[in-house]
Design an enzyme around this catalytic site. Structure first.
Site, PDB file in Angstrom:
ATOM      1  N   VAL A   1       0.821  -1.212   0.000  1.00  0.00           N
ATOM      2  CA  VAL A   1       0.000   0.000   0.000  1.00  0.00           C
ATOM      3  C   VAL A   1       0.856   1.265   0.000  1.00  0.00           C
ATOM      4  O   VAL A   1       0.321   2.369   0.030  1.00  0.00           O
ATOM      5  CB  VAL A   1      -0.980   0.031   1.205  1.00  0.00           C
ATOM      6  CG1 VAL A   1      -1.977  -1.113   1.103  1.00  0.00           C
ATOM      7  CG2 VAL A   1      -0.245   0.020   2.530  1.00  0.00           C
TER       8      VAL A   1
ATOM      9  N   LYS B   1       3.957   1.779   2.062  1.00  0.00           N
ATOM     10  CA  LYS B   1       4.608   2.154   3.325  1.00  0.00           C
ATOM     11  C   LYS B   1       6.025   2.675   3.113  1.00  0.00           C
ATOM     12  O   LYS B   1       6.437   3.647   3.750  1.00  0.00           O
ATOM     13  CB  LYS B   1       4.647   0.963   4.288  1.00  0.00           C
ATOM     14  CG  LYS B   1       3.312   0.496   4.806  1.00  0.00           C
ATOM     15  CD  LYS B   1       3.467  -0.535   5.914  1.00  0.00           C
ATOM     16  CE  LYS B   1       4.258  -1.755   5.496  1.00  0.00           C
ATOM     17  NZ  LYS B   1       3.592  -2.525   4.396  1.00  0.00           N
TER      18      LYS B   1
ATOM     19  N   LYS C   1      13.863  -0.185  10.074  1.00  0.00           N
ATOM     20  CA  LYS C   1      12.942  -1.279   9.742  1.00  0.00           C
ATOM     21  C   LYS C   1      13.280  -2.429  10.683  1.00  0.00           C
ATOM     22  O   LYS C   1      14.315  -3.088  10.532  1.00  0.00           O
ATOM     23  CB  LYS C   1      13.148  -1.703   8.283  1.00  0.00           C
ATOM     24  CG  LYS C   1      12.358  -2.939   7.866  1.00  0.00           C
ATOM     25  CD  LYS C   1      11.072  -2.582   7.190  1.00  0.00           C
ATOM     26  CE  LYS C   1      10.384  -3.827   6.642  1.00  0.00           C
ATOM     27  NZ  LYS C   1       9.159  -3.508   5.904  1.00  0.00           N
TER      28      LYS C   1
ATOM     29  N   GLY D   1       6.907  -0.800   9.563  1.00  0.00           N
ATOM     30  CA  GLY D   1       6.486  -2.149   9.891  1.00  0.00           C
ATOM     31  C   GLY D   1       6.495  -3.067   8.692  1.00  0.00           C
ATOM     32  O   GLY D   1       6.919  -2.705   7.591  1.00  0.00           O
TER      33      GLY D   1
END
Length: 217
Positions: free
Chosen positions: A21, A23, A40, A108
């Protein structure tokens, strides 16, 4: 507008309503906008071209520090599956936020209910790190359900949400409903682009700088 940094370092956890999406692009824009550090915690797959590598390529300021992942897993899969393939178990105790006095952007893996092991999910990591969430949403059939479900579970866990970024092709009907129903703060939109490079990231970062400059510290 001249950008005034927030008095206190911002620490945001970037999560999405699902996979793919946007990120990493959003994390790049926010890292550039705040000249923040980037981290990360868990990378699964693409170790030679990881999300950290991508953000490093896209971010052009000289202040950001890119902290090493707590776990680097070979298999491009859910973290718990990738870890099991290597005979290890991911432990929240071993995922400690890097020490920095700078702003920090944490990216995430997938959505908030992605498993890290048999008991812990990404949302448990967010709670443990005590971070404010920026939610990334992309418009597709079913995205309203995925967005509202994500917001619902974050609020059930009493995790603060700093706002939502709509990424990709706009859909006014979808976005208006999500904002009306959730009462989330709308952050600047990141549109679909043919290519994201340093120039594109800097262009979006300018919009986010102006946004943060107008926010109370």
């Amino acid at each position: 507008m001249e950008f005034a940094y927030p008095t206190h370092p911002k620490r945001y956890f970037i999560t999405g309503i699902g996979t793919d999406v946007g990120k990493t692009v959003a994390a790049s824009v926010l890292t550039q906008a705040l000249e923040a550090d980037y981290w990360k915690p868990v990378q699964a797959g693409s170790l030679d071209d990881s999300d950290t590598h991508t953000v490093q390529r896209l971010v052009s300021n000289s202040k950001s520090v890119f902290h090493p992942e707590a776990y680097r897993l070979k298999m491009p899969a859910s973290p718990h599956t990738a870890a099991a393939a290597e005979g290890i178990r991911l432990s929240l105790d071993k995922i400690q936020a890097p020490e920095t006095q700078n702003h920090l952007i944490v990216e995430g893996a997938g959505g908030v209910m992605v498993p890290l092991n048999e008991n812990d999910l990404i949302i448990d990591l967010i709670q443990r790190l005590k971070l404010e969430v920026i939610l990334i949403s992309r418009n597709y059939l079913g995205s309203i359900n995925h967005t509202l479900s994500t917001v619902e579970v974050l609020r059930y866990r009493k995790i603060p949400i700093a706002g939502i970024i709509f990424n990709g092709v706009p859909n006014d009907s979808t976005e208006d409903f999500v904002l009306y129903y959730t009462k989330l703060k709308r952050l600047p939109t990141i549109l679909w682009e043919d290519e994201f490079d340093q120039y594109t990231i800097r262009r979006y970062a300018k919009t986010f700088k102006d946004y943060f400059a107008g926010e109370p510290n």
